[in-house]
Design a protein around this motif. Sequence first.
Motif, PDB file in Angstrom:
ATOM      1  N   THR A  33      29.646 -14.260  60.704  1.00 23.86           N
ATOM      2  CA  THR A  33      29.106 -15.355  59.889  1.00 23.86           C
ATOM      3  C   THR A  33      29.225 -16.687  60.624  1.00 23.86           C
ATOM      4  OG1 THR A  33      29.750 -14.174  57.875  1.00 23.86           O
ATOM      5  CG2 THR A  33      29.284 -16.531  57.668  1.00 23.86           C
ATOM      6  N   LEU A  34      30.373 -16.939  61.230  1.00 23.32           N
ATOM      7  CA  LEU A  34      30.561 -18.182  61.974  1.00 23.32           C
ATOM      8  C   LEU A  34      29.667 -18.228  63.213  1.00 23.32           C
ATOM      9  CD1 LEU A  34      34.454 -18.511  61.798  1.00 23.32           C
ATOM     10  CD2 LEU A  34      32.754 -19.710  60.424  1.00 23.32           C
ATOM     11  N   MET A  59      37.890 -19.943  65.308  1.00 23.03           N
ATOM     12  CA  MET A  59      38.378 -18.732  64.640  1.00 23.03           C
ATOM     13  C   MET A  59      39.011 -17.763  65.641  1.00 23.03           C
ATOM     14  SD  MET A  59      38.776 -17.357  61.750  1.00 23.03           S
ATOM     15  CE  MET A  59      39.347 -15.750  61.206  1.00 23.03           C
ATOM     16  N   TYR A  91      32.694 -13.432  53.227  1.00 23.27           N
ATOM     17  CA  TYR A  91      32.034 -13.055  54.480  1.00 23.27           C
ATOM     18  C   TYR A  91      31.531 -11.612  54.451  1.00 23.27           C
ATOM     19  CZ  TYR A  91      34.864 -17.123  55.502  1.00 23.27           C
ATOM     20  OH  TYR A  91      35.440 -18.370  55.440  1.00 23.27           O
ATOM     21  N   LYS A 107      32.664 -23.208  65.967  1.00 20.59           N
ATOM     22  CA  LYS A 107      33.293 -22.535  64.826  1.00 20.59           C
ATOM     23  C   LYS A 107      33.832 -21.169  65.222  1.00 20.59           C
ATOM     24  CE  LYS A 107      30.399 -24.924  61.438  1.00 20.59           C
ATOM     25  NZ  LYS A 107      29.369 -24.788  60.378  1.00 20.59           N
ATOM     26  N   THR A 108      33.050 -20.419  65.973  1.00 20.07           N
ATOM     27  CA  THR A 108      33.501 -19.109  66.440  1.00 20.07           C
ATOM     28  C   THR A 108      34.714 -19.248  67.346  1.00 20.07           C
ATOM     29  OG1 THR A 108      31.171 -18.445  66.420  1.00 20.07           O
ATOM     30  CG2 THR A 108      32.722 -16.952  67.464  1.00 20.07           C
ATOM     31  N   GLN A 162      26.303 -19.310  62.166  1.00 16.05           N
ATOM     32  CA  GLN A 162      26.298 -20.741  61.871  1.00 16.05           C
ATOM     33  C   GLN A 162      26.233 -21.568  63.145  1.00 16.05           C
ATOM     34  OE1 GLN A 162      29.667 -21.652  59.372  1.00 16.05           O
ATOM     35  NE2 GLN A 162      29.052 -20.213  57.774  1.00 16.05           N
ATOM     36  N   ASP A 163      26.929 -21.128  64.191  1.00 17.48           N
ATOM     37  CA  ASP A 163      26.868 -21.825  65.476  1.00 17.48           C
ATOM     38  C   ASP A 163      25.492 -21.689  66.118  1.00 17.48           C
ATOM     39  OD1 ASP A 163      29.450 -22.884  65.574  1.00 17.48           O
ATOM     40  OD2 ASP A 163      30.288 -20.995  66.286  1.00 17.48           O
ATOM     41  N   HIS A 210      33.697 -12.074  59.281  1.00 11.99           N
ATOM     42  CA  HIS A 210      33.942 -13.518  59.284  1.00 11.99           C
ATOM     43  C   HIS A 210      33.463 -14.135  60.589  1.00 11.99           C
ATOM     44  CE1 HIS A 210      37.075 -16.948  58.460  1.00 11.99           C
ATOM     45  NE2 HIS A 210      35.845 -17.394  58.575  1.00 11.99           N
ATOM     46  N   LEU A 211      33.802 -13.505  61.708  1.00 11.02           N
ATOM     47  CA  LEU A 211      33.362 -13.998  63.010  1.00 11.02           C
ATOM     48  C   LEU A 211      31.846 -13.988  63.121  1.00 11.02           C
ATOM     49  CD1 LEU A 211      35.965 -12.363  65.427  1.00 11.02           C
ATOM     50  CD2 LEU A 211      35.515 -14.810  65.199  1.00 11.02           C
ATOM     51  N   ASN A 221      22.804 -23.817  64.250  1.00 11.74           N
ATOM     52  CA  ASN A 221      23.159 -25.213  64.004  1.00 11.74           C
ATOM     53  C   ASN A 221      22.236 -26.109  64.822  1.00 11.74           C
ATOM     54  OD1 ASN A 221      24.365 -27.724  63.695  1.00 11.74           O
ATOM     55  ND2 ASN A 221      26.443 -26.895  63.773  1.00 11.74           N
ATOM     56  N   GLU A 279      44.299 -25.233  61.872  1.00  9.35           N
ATOM     57  CA  GLU A 279      43.374 -24.255  61.336  1.00  9.35           C
ATOM     58  C   GLU A 279      43.893 -22.837  61.568  1.00  9.35           C
ATOM     59  OE1 GLU A 279      39.476 -24.900  62.747  1.00  9.35           O
ATOM     60  OE2 GLU A 279      39.339 -26.928  61.950  1.00  9.35           O
TER      61      GLU A 279
END
Length: 627
Positions: free
Chosen positions: A451-452, A485, A169, A481-482, A455-456, A448-449, A459, A139
């Motif tokens: 957004t992730l 990244m 993002y 996810k964070t 999501q974490d 981007h971070l 979740n 990744e």
Amino acid sequence: MSSDDASTSDQAKSPEDPSAVAFSLENILSGDHENIEHPTAPKEALTSAGGWEEEAAHEDVAQGFCVECEVCFAAQHRKGTRKRHATRPLAGPHGKKIKRETQEVAPPTNEDASNGDAMHVDGAPAKDSDEELERAVDEASSSKIDVVLSAQPTPGSAVGEWFVERSKYIPLRLTLEERKYLRLLEAALNVSEYTDKIDTIGFGLSKAKRIVHQIRELCAILSGLVLSADYKHGQALFQDRDFKSNEKFYQDIFELGRRHKIMNPDKMRSTYGKLIYILQDSQTPEVKDLLGFTCVKPIKTVHTVLEEHDALDLLRDDLVSVATKEIYSEGRTRRDVQRDIKAKERAIETLASKYARRGSLSEEQVRQCLYSIGDNHAFLRTNRDPCERMIAYLKQYFHPTHPGDSKSSLAIKNGKGGARLTHDHSKQYAYVLQSLTLWREILHDMFHLWTLAEQDLLNENVPYRLRDTGQGLNRVQAAPKTSRMMHAILNRAQRSIGSWVGSSVIHMGDHNVPNALMFIDKYSQVYRILLPICNTLAQIPRLAAENAALRSYIDNEWGSPDGCVREILADFFRHGFDGSGAGNYFDAGSCIDGRLTSAWNWCSTLEKKRFFPVFLLTGFIGFDGEW
């Protein structure tokens, strides 16, 4: 060991042997206690007492290869003399894995790998830690992440897929109507006591019922505010007084707050955390059943809007870099600035008329998308550019290996001046450079971070637990996810620098950084540290040139304005990156998050420095003010 050796050893340990050490309290307390064996202990326990390290050392290893090559090549051969070891792929089932690891360096190290299984709880569990490391490497080196992290295209050049990937993002800028609802949401959150009543111990009702009660109370406050602001609209929404029937309204208004915060990290500082914790609790299955609806919807981004109307080609048009560029006024004439403004306006109008879709995507919506990308560039200028300016100062005023004199030396020693690390000049120079480079990379991809991180946090498959972390009760939650990244960004920074000083451990979901919200909040403060310092350094020459008395003061104290700048930078580069700032030696040091803790600690001691009056003369009012 041969059979003869084994029999000799058994005879030496037999109780009939007069030289055998007796198992008694006197012998246990004596200096020869390491040779004592319990008379009832089995041979298996005695032979396997060496632990996993000794067991690994006795495994069959290919001739000419060390154990670490087979156990964890990337972690052991990342730096130092082991980095120069010659390698070649081994035959067998692990051949493919070792070949892959020789090509790239896996970002997680000892502590990261140990946390890997605990963090990836929302997906299929990894078979072993090696597969987890391989996935992180894949990744980190994926083409999409490289596209997102690459440099921004310059106006007039081919943009390719850069804006397409990055727009995924970038939140859409709020409209005037949406801003009205944002004010209502902030008002409702300001009066809510959600975290006071939920994140506590010892309440009568169950936690799920308390959560549902507080969420319904917040929704009721929102309903009342909407009704008072627009009676007709409020009456149409809430005439049946059913929360479930207005699910879309509540989702939209909560999404507005999240979108506004991502684009403006300095806003909603006292209410955003409360909003996220409300939405986090609303995602649990038990609360969903009791509440009857969900409060969360995906963030509306530039990419989703354009994709919905089949207009993604807008982001591939080379003119988009002109329409979204940041226009600087420093050191430029008014004519040049006006020319750039007119070129930008023409580009926006050209793209709006070219990509508008009759009946679906209006020209105003296209402009809104372009303005949102421009907001992202403005964010980068405010947050990322101070890191680049500090890197430029470091390279301008200090030599990488030869300090020249004591005033230009960045060397630090543990215990001196509050430092908890010991570095010579060259090592501290590299340490500061890599820390600033890492911060720049993080802030370059902050949207981007963020957004992730959301999501974490939201979740439902990643639960949290309330825990006293030493800084009060906090929600400790993994952020897979964070974390992935961040490892990709760290890997990119390590490759760009070539070497790495100190630890590369990333704290996430522990008592240092309890959850992704704390992580994002930590790094959104970087510009609050660096920007005031950069502004002060930039104004020192002007102060000395415009005021003779101030020039005399600076010359008497530091010899010249350049000497004043050098002393400020030297002090910051020494003690802003010295591992200090934590309450103990276990939470401080050279880890990824500890570097930022040291910088904050330096800020708290600024008023004790002898150059603090210079900061005040340049208009400095604090690290949490306006600049």
